[in-house]
Design a protein around this motif. Sequence first.
Motif, short mmCIF file in Angstrom:
data_model
loop_
_atom_site.label_atom_id
_atom_site.label_comp_id
_atom_site.label_asym_id
_atom_site.label_seq_id
_atom_site.Cartn_x
_atom_site.Cartn_y
_atom_site.Cartn_z
N LEU A 40 0.83 -1.21 0.00
CA LEU A 40 0.00 0.00 0.00
C LEU A 40 0.86 1.26 0.00
O LEU A 40 0.53 2.25 -0.66
N LEU A 41 1.98 1.22 0.72
CA LEU A 41 2.89 2.35 0.73
C LEU A 41 3.49 2.57 -0.66
O LEU A 41 3.57 3.70 -1.15
N LEU A 42 3.89 1.49 -1.32
CA LEU A 42 4.43 1.61 -2.67
C LEU A 42 3.37 2.12 -3.64
O LEU A 42 3.67 2.92 -4.54
N LEU A 43 2.13 1.69 -3.48
CA LEU A 43 1.04 2.19 -4.33
C LEU A 43 0.83 3.67 -4.11
O LEU A 43 0.65 4.44 -5.05
N TRP A 44 0.86 4.11 -2.86
CA TRP A 44 0.67 5.53 -2.54
C TRP A 44 1.81 6.37 -3.13
O TRP A 44 1.57 7.43 -3.71
N ILE A 45 3.04 5.87 -3.00
CA ILE A 45 4.20 6.60 -3.56
C ILE A 45 4.07 6.69 -5.08
O ILE A 45 4.32 7.75 -5.68
N THR A 46 3.65 5.60 -5.71
CA THR A 46 3.53 5.59 -7.17
C THR A 46 2.47 6.58 -7.63
O THR A 46 2.67 7.31 -8.60
N THR A 47 1.35 6.64 -6.93
CA THR A 47 0.29 7.57 -7.34
C THR A 47 0.66 9.01 -7.05
O THR A 47 0.19 9.91 -7.72
N ARG A 48 1.50 9.28 -6.06
CA ARG A 48 1.94 10.66 -5.79
C ARG A 48 2.87 11.16 -6.89
O ARG A 48 2.82 12.33 -7.25
N PHE A 49 3.72 10.29 -7.43
CA PHE A 49 4.66 10.71 -8.46
C PHE A 49 4.06 10.68 -9.86
O PHE A 49 4.61 11.27 -10.77
#
Length: 53
Positions: A40-49
């Motif tokens: 979920l953290l990786l998904l959040w980082i991906t959507t922020r960038f």
Amino acid sequence: MSLHSAAAQLVTLAAEGEHGGNHNSLNPAVTGGGALLILLLLLWITTRFNRDR
């Protein structure tokens, strides 16, 4: 290595595998929960960038 010693080694490995192979300190719920949080953290980082949309 002879065929007999190779077969004996395979039998020994198979007998050790009957105990499950899991370490006592590895709780499946904690391991799965940790993996879920990391994903979920990786998904959040991906959507922020990804600001293309």
